[in-house]
Scaffold this motif. Structure first.
Motif, mmCIF file in Angstrom:
data_model
loop_
_atom_site.group_PDB
_atom_site.id
_atom_site.type_symbol
_atom_site.label_atom_id
_atom_site.label_comp_id
_atom_site.label_asym_id
_atom_site.label_seq_id
_atom_site.Cartn_x
_atom_site.Cartn_y
_atom_site.Cartn_z
ATOM 1 N N ARG A 73 6.429 -52.301 19.167
ATOM 2 C CA ARG A 73 4.966 -53.048 18.445
ATOM 3 C C ARG A 73 5.949 -53.845 18.895
ATOM 4 N N VAL A 129 5.697 -58.154 17.263
ATOM 5 C CA VAL A 129 5.831 -58.046 15.603
ATOM 6 C C VAL A 129 7.001 -59.102 15.721
ATOM 7 N N TYR A 162 7.819 -55.326 2.763
ATOM 8 C CA TYR A 162 7.935 -56.179 5.029
ATOM 9 C C TYR A 162 6.379 -56.665 4.917
ATOM 10 N N GLN A 209 1.596 -59.181 14.091
ATOM 11 C CA GLN A 209 1.629 -58.556 15.541
ATOM 12 C C GLN A 209 0.602 -58.556 16.780
ATOM 13 N N HIS A 252 2.562 -43.968 17.291
ATOM 14 C CA HIS A 252 3.479 -42.497 15.920
ATOM 15 C C HIS A 252 3.321 -42.676 14.744
ATOM 16 N N HIS A 311 4.722 -42.828 10.617
ATOM 17 C CA HIS A 311 6.145 -42.889 9.285
ATOM 18 C C HIS A 311 5.212 -42.764 7.881
ATOM 19 N N ARG A 361 -3.547 -53.438 8.107
ATOM 20 C CA ARG A 361 -3.128 -54.559 9.122
ATOM 21 C C ARG A 361 -4.463 -55.419 8.803
ATOM 22 N N HIS A 377 -0.809 -43.105 14.688
ATOM 23 C CA HIS A 377 -1.208 -44.492 14.545
ATOM 24 C C HIS A 377 -1.377 -44.904 15.998
ATOM 25 N N HIS A 405 -2.232 -48.839 18.746
ATOM 26 C CA HIS A 405 -3.034 -49.411 18.711
ATOM 27 C C HIS A 405 -3.432 -50.132 20.237
ATOM 28 N N ASP A 450 0.412 -57.931 9.804
ATOM 29 C CA ASP A 450 1.285 -55.847 9.200
ATOM 30 C C ASP A 450 1.566 -56.446 7.535
#
Ligand code: GTQ
Length: 355
Positions: free
Chosen positions: A77, A79, A98, A102, A113, A115, A121, A154, A156, A168
């Motif tokens: 990512r 970012v 956080y 991005q 991935h 998590h 977003r 997910h 992108h 994000d």
């Protein structure tokens, strides 16, 4: 034994005898509560989170440099973490959340991935990119509010022609407070695109639910709340006279399955402040990250005033008095841990503040 009369809530005097005892007991791994009670249970929130503004004009060139420095694939990512100055190196915008900016360049993909941390977003710039969540893609447009719920696969991609940038927001610090973080990479870079685009919105975004639908999951079944619809609602509510003295026309994003927030840890809001708005001060216990969607104005946070314009991002700490003023008609998106606080019975607000 020597005692002194102390007002309720004051620390006891530090006598040499007490000091010697504190030093001695520290070697046993214990400490006297009365020396720290007021610090650990203060009379009102004393957040470490600092108010701060991130100016898009300053960050955009850096983000585009990152676009040349490495690929989205290399980075996983790409970012820029928006670090609160109180928490350098800790990847936190607030104590509990956080935030990042991005970038995905034309032709790139950010691999698949999942998590435990959930993500939102909020699209800042560009069109032509998509986010895919559990087999369905959604094209991203500026102002769209998109969810990546906990433990959903997910990825992108940007098959378009322009760089696309979004903010994000993740609950990483919350997940890490509980030491409950996991991440899993999907075996392929991109997940199969199995559900037609727009399916979730058609199914759950029209004030209808499939007849046998039951709300078994903790997150909203809608994963793109398009700005076109949100903006129309704000306009119509304004025309119909909705106007809060602190918030202007403010709505929260909802989970249509249960009326609650879109995800259990992160809530999101959108507000229209008309031209020349001069709000009353407000405070709440949820430290909040704001992204300016449209317009120009100023926000007073505690003793500081931050001047903002479209695409800037600013942070309001817990319990800090916040007052918005605008020059032109403005729209502010914001997110916080409000649903988590409400679920735990912690959330408080004062509107307007009685000074
Ligand atoms: O897009 O999956 O800003 O996993 C940080 C961690 C974005 C993402 C971030 C992530 C993502």
């Amino acid at each position: 034994m020597e005692t002194t009369a102390v007002a309720h809530g004051q620390k006891p005097a530090l006598t040499p005898e007490r000091k010697e005892w504190y030093a001695r007991i520290a070697t046993k791994g214990v400490a006297p509560l009365w020396e720290v009670l007021n610090k650990i249970i203060p009379p009102h929130p004393t957040p470490d989170t600092l108010p701060v503004i991130f100016r898009y004009d300053e960050l955009r060139p850096i983000l585009m440099e990152a676009g040349r420095l490495l690929t989205a694939m290399e980075a996983e990512r790409r970012v820029l973490i928006l670090e609160n100055p109180a928490f350098r190196g800790q990847s936190k915008a607030t104590q509990s959340l956080y935030a990042g900016l991005q970038l995905i360049m034309p032709g790139e993909i950010a691999p698949c991935h999942r998590h435990v941390a959930c993500a939102l977003r909020f699209v800042v710039e560009g069109t032509g990119a998509y986010t895919a969540v559990e087999g369905e893609r959604t094209m991203m447009h500026p102002g769209d509010f998109i969810l990546t719920p906990s433990w959903t696969y997910h990825d992108h991609g940007n098959p378009g022609e322009e760089p696309v940038v979004w903010m994000d927001g993740l609950d990483i610090p919350i997940v890490n407070t509980f030491d409950t973080s996991f991440i899993e990479r999907y075996p392929d870079e991109v997940q199969p695109h199995t559900i037609p685009e727009g399916d979730a919105y058609a199914r759950y975004g029209a004030n209808l639910l499939p007849v046998d639908f039951e709300a078994t999951r903790k997150h909203s079944p809608i994963f793109n709340y398009p700005y076109s619809r949100t903006r129309e609602t704000l306009d119509e509510m304004f025309r119909n006279g909705m106007m809060h003295p602190c918030h202007g026309v403010k709505m929260r994003y909802a989970n249509p399955a249960n009326g609650w927030y879109p995800m259990p840890t992160i809530g999101a809001f959108i507000q229209l402040l008309p031209k020349g708005f001069s709000g009353q001060p407000y405070r709440a216990t949820d430290s909040t990250v704001y992204s300016v969607v449209e317009g120009k104005g100023r926000t007073r946070i505690g003793d500081e005033t931050f001047t903002w314009k479209a695409k800037d991002i600013f942070v309001v700490p817990s319990w800090a008095p916040v007052t918005h003023e605008t020059d032109g008609e403005s729209v502010l998106f914001s997110f916080s841990d409000r649903p988590a606080q409400k679920t735990l019975g912690l959330w408080r607000e004062e509107a307007p503040i009685n000074l």
